[in-house]
Write a protein that holds these residues in place. Sequence first.
Motif, PDB file in Angstrom:
ATOM      1  N   LYS A  49       8.595  15.535 -43.096  1.00 45.86           N
ATOM      2  CA  LYS A  49       8.107  14.234 -42.649  1.00 45.86           C
ATOM      3  C   LYS A  49       9.251  13.238 -42.659  1.00 45.86           C
ATOM      4  N   GLU A  51       6.748  17.698 -27.537  1.00 46.10           N
ATOM      5  CA  GLU A  51       6.589  18.937 -28.305  1.00 46.10           C
ATOM      6  C   GLU A  51       5.146  19.423 -28.272  1.00 46.10           C
ATOM      7  N   ILE A  52       4.201  18.496 -28.320  1.00 45.79           N
ATOM      8  CA  ILE A  52       2.791  18.870 -28.226  1.00 45.79           C
ATOM      9  C   ILE A  52       2.511  19.530 -26.881  1.00 45.79           C
ATOM     10  N   GLU A  53       3.024  18.950 -25.799  1.00 43.07           N
ATOM     11  CA  GLU A  53       2.832  19.526 -24.465  1.00 43.07           C
ATOM     12  C   GLU A  53       3.475  20.914 -24.383  1.00 43.07           C
ATOM     13  N   ARG A  54       4.639  21.063 -24.985  1.00 41.40           N
ATOM     14  CA  ARG A  54       5.322  22.365 -24.975  1.00 41.40           C
ATOM     15  C   ARG A  54       4.511  23.401 -25.745  1.00 41.40           C
ATOM     16  N   ALA A  55       3.965  23.000 -26.891  1.00 36.58           N
ATOM     17  CA  ALA A  55       3.148  23.910 -27.695  1.00 36.58           C
ATOM     18  C   ALA A  55       1.865  24.276 -26.960  1.00 36.58           C
ATOM     19  N   GLU A  56       1.251  23.296 -26.291  1.00 36.28           N
ATOM     20  CA  GLU A  56       0.027  23.583 -25.530  1.00 36.28           C
ATOM     21  C   GLU A  56       0.315  24.533 -24.382  1.00 36.28           C
ATOM     22  N   THR A  96       8.957  11.951 -28.234  1.00 36.57           N
ATOM     23  CA  THR A  96       9.479  13.281 -28.561  1.00 36.57           C
ATOM     24  C   THR A  96       8.370  14.188 -29.074  1.00 36.57           C
ATOM     25  N   LEU A  97       7.540  13.661 -29.956  1.00 35.62           N
ATOM     26  CA  LEU A  97       6.434  14.453 -30.499  1.00 35.62           C
ATOM     27  C   LEU A  97       5.430  14.822 -29.414  1.00 35.62           C
ATOM     28  N   GLN A  98       5.141  13.901 -28.499  1.00 37.51           N
ATOM     29  CA  GLN A  98       4.222  14.207 -27.409  1.00 37.51           C
ATOM     30  C   GLN A  98       4.792  15.309 -26.516  1.00 37.51           C
TER      31      GLN A  98
END
Length: 60
Positions: free
Chosen positions: A15, A36-41, A32-34
Amino acid sequence: MNLEELEPAKKPAAKKDLTVMSIDELRDYIATLQGEIERAEGAIAAKQAHRSGAEAFFKK
């Protein structure tokens, strides 16, 4: 055998200290986190498609 046993051990996410970040840095961090979320999805969707194809093949 459980499929979860085959997965690599998960490390707890480090964290960041958000209190030292400026508003602009926080917005960049969120972007950046969004991403990564799209990449993971996307990876999840690809794995589900692969799994569905394999299940359809072996159920015939």
